[in-house]
Write an enzyme that holds these catalytic residues in place. Structure first.
Site: not given
Length: 703
Positions: A482-483, A501, A507
């Site tokens: 993620h990120e 992600e 989210e």
């Protein structure tokens, strides 16, 4: 088969200054054609057509180096050759069982006409659905170590196309998409998430549609040892020019290379219909085959997790309040529990029980390890050690409990952007995972990057992500990042790299204004072109879920949340909501139980970016099919022919649809479930509410 094309490779020094040939070089496959030529200034250019229609007008190529003696000026054409390739390969997991890799390759050999006479190759691969090309520097005495300061790659478009874009932010991809004409691109009104993008700089993948129905997608493939490419938009000429993410030195350097070396592939996927864009495997085909000899341990899977309750404010990642850090310092044993810590042993057992009951293989736990009180916004080097649990998280007890239930826990490693700290601790962290039965890890890179000054999408971090994929593979671990930088097909090379992600996920409906209903109809044409996304679908409580923000709600119906398991492809799919919210709708949750995450076949039945999408997929190793249909803010009725089913076979269709009166804003949880017997000659009429969708399971009946 290789054959000479126009000129032989000239090795004799006296022939290197030969006159430029007047004839352009071409490569073609089916309706796609590519033309290479040197312009009047001697600079290399290329152009792309589809069936005679211009896709990319003659556009500049070139690379600038820090020493001022790069390849952005005039070059001499030394020679070229072509070869034809037609092969088939089988992915470890994916949307289809096998992939055909068919292209014609044109390799153009160029040289600087004056000293130092450095050489550069441009390699083009022409597929039936587009073109990929990259720069290659062969081994040569005149060029060993070098620094790239700019890449002069252009995409000169013939008209003011409609574009689906997000800002070209060097540190985040988590934006809602804007659809506008190229002449209207302006990131100025958009609030930055990390680092503000330039007003006319956009991210790839960039989806475009011409006024006469030509669909074009621009991205890159096999991003390794190089920064990500953004695109600067000229709003008057509709020319897109490459913008590489800079490094942290402030000198303008973009990439540090050593010959022989090459850039990632620049990709152009083109078709006269939207479904063909989504069916393309061009980006995957431009990546290297798997580096892993043994892949039997890689398991695509669904999972639940201690995650959404923190997102909506019902629990916290941290064991103590941040103010307690002032008293405890770095001694975590002095932390006073805040009573809201989600990753505690009893709560995790609750998720394990739910997963076991509903045949969900994995349980993710975030906030299990010390350090969460002292990480946000501090740009701190050493935050997490990835091996020390909070006092209320019993690693050994949970390992035994999960194993007894047939469930595997998924590790979480938030780095707080400190990639240097993570790299120092990875070996110990992965040993800890192996010792305690964890088969997969979710990594996170929230915040400013350390090494300080580096960007999430720069060369240093790109190499970190690849190193992490390799290191987890060496430890027989699957990874979900993620990120991180948006994917470019590297899951073919590292099939343990299950998902990323790298986009605005579900989210954002918890802690921000959320995403508009069209968002999930755009993602497959943009972010998902490079690889699967961990979008975290499956939210069933659609209103009134956020503590302190009662007005917040998902821009989706419940039926659409089910459909996303089919329309947003990932081998790693989360059932993201709380167990108690699923227990209120177990009839609808049955679809999440049933739907696979690995497929033998995929059919894009209906598609239009920003409007609607209908996809059918066949489960791996089964005769079962699953269908998902979603829409934007507009209600629709999708008529779906089932002619992809085998002829002469009866199926039971279970249809999870929006109920009459459903809508994302007024009545999102209204759904109805119906059953009917169908064959390949049947047609389904699926009502889609505003912001809604439909999910269908198709299981063969006994003969």
């Amino acid at each position: 088969m290789k054959h000479a094309f126009l000129l032989a490779w000239l090795l004799t020094f006296g022939l290197r200054a030969a006159a430029q040939p007047a004839t352009a070089l071409t490569a073609r496959l089916d309706q796609v054609s590519l033309t290479f030529a040197l312009n009047a200034a001697g600079q290399p250019t290329y152009a792309v057509q589809l069936g005679g229609r211009p896709v990319v007008l003659p556009s500049r190529l070139g690379v600038a180096l820090a020493d001022g003696r790069g390849f952005e000026g005039a070059l001499t054409l030394l020679g070229a050759e072509t070869k034809d390739v037609d092969e088939t390969w089988q992915p470890v997991w994916g949307e289809v069982r096998s992939i055909r890799n068919r292209y014609q390759q044109l390799t153009v050999h160029l040289q600087q006409p004056a000293a130092p006479g450095r050489r550069l190759d441009v390699v083009f691969r022409v597929f039936a659905d587009g073109v990929g090309f990259r720069y290659e520097w062969p081994r040569q005495p005149q060029l060993q170590y070098f620094t790239v300061t700019d890449e002069h790659t252009e995409f000169n478009l013939p008209a003011d196309h409609k574009a689906f874009w997000i800002p070209g932010d060097y540190d985040s991809n988590e934006y809602a998409y804007t659809s506008s004409r190229l002449s209207e691109v302006d990131t100025t009104p958009i609030k930055a998430i990390e680092k503000k993008a330039a007003p006319q700089r956009v991210q790839t993948p960039l989806m475009l549609k011409s006024a006469d129905g030509l669909y074009v997608n621009i991205h890159e493939a096999a991003l390794v040892n190089y920064p990500a490419m953004m695109l600067n938009v000229d709003r008057q000429t509709f020319r897109l020019s490459s913008q590489l993410v800079p490094d942290g030195t402030g000198t303008g350097a973009k990439a540090y290379l050593q010959a022989p070396e090459h850039t990632p592939w620049r990709t152009i996927v083109v078709a006269d219909n939207a479904p063909a864009i989504l069916a393309s495997k061009l980006i995957l085909n431009l990546n290297e085959p798997s580096k892993l000899q043994d892949t039997g341990w890689i398991r695509p899977q669904k999972y639940v997790g201690v995650w959404w309750e923190m997102q909506v404010g019902r629990a916290s990642w941290s064991y103590a309040d941040s103010s307690n850090i002032k008293l405890a310092g770095t001694d975590w044993t002095k932390l006073k529990p805040n009573g809201r810590h989600g990753a505690n042993t009893q709560n995790v057992k609750r998720y394990i029980d739910f997963a076991a009951q509903h045949r969900i293989p994995g349980v993710l736990v975030e906030g299990w390890n010390v350090g969460w009180e002292d990480w946000v916004g501090n740009w701190k080097e050493d935050v997490f050690d990835f091996v020390t649990p909070y006092p209320d998280f019993n690693v050994a007890e949970l390992q035994q409990y999960a194993a007894a239930k047939g469930v595997q826990l998924i590790m979480h490693h938030e780095t707080a952007g400190s990639a240097t700290n993570y790299e120092r601790r990875q070996d110990a962290a992965y040993r800890f995972m192996q010792q305690h039965g964890y088969a997969a890890v979710k990594t996170g890179y929230v915040g400013r990057i350390i090494p300080r000054g580096e960007h999430h999408d720069g060369q240093w971090m790109v190499n970190h992500y690849v190193r992490t994929a390799q290191k987890t593979a060496d430890s027989r671990l699957m990874v979900n990042m993620h990120e991180a930088v948006r994917p470019t097909g590297l899951h073919r090379t590292y099939p343990n790299w299950l998902a990323n992600e790298a986009a605005r996920g579900n989210e954002f409906n918890a802690f921000a204004e959320g995403s508009p209903p069209e968002h999930e109809t755009i993602l497959p044409f943009t972010r998902l072109m490079g690889g699967p996304m961990d979008y975290t679908p499956g939210i069933f409580k659609l209103q009134g879920y956020a503590a302190g923000a009662p007005q917040r709600q998902l821009h989706s119906t419940l039926a659409k949340q089910l459909a996303l398991y089919v329309t947003l492809y990932s081998p790693l799919q989360m059932a993201a909501d709380l167990p108690e919210n699923y227990n209120e709708h177990l009839d609808a949750f049955q679809f999440i139980e049933d739907v696979p995450v690995d497929w033998d076949d995929t059919r894009i039945l209906q598609a239009e970016p920003g409007d609607y999408l209908t996809i059918a997929r066949q489960g791996k190793g089964t005769q079962e099919w699953y269908l998902g249909a979603i829409t934007d803010e507009n209600a629709r009725q999708q008529t779906v022919k089932l002619d992809f089913l085998p002829a002469g076979r009866k199926y039971q269709a279970v249809i999870y649809a929006d109920a009459p009166g459903a809508s994302w804003d007024k009545n999102p949880a209204a759904y109805r479930i119906s059953r009917q017997t169908v064959t390949s000659r049947s047609t389904l009429k699926l009502p889609l509410a505003p912001g809604g969708g439909a999910a269908v399971s198709l299981k063969p009946l006994a003969q």
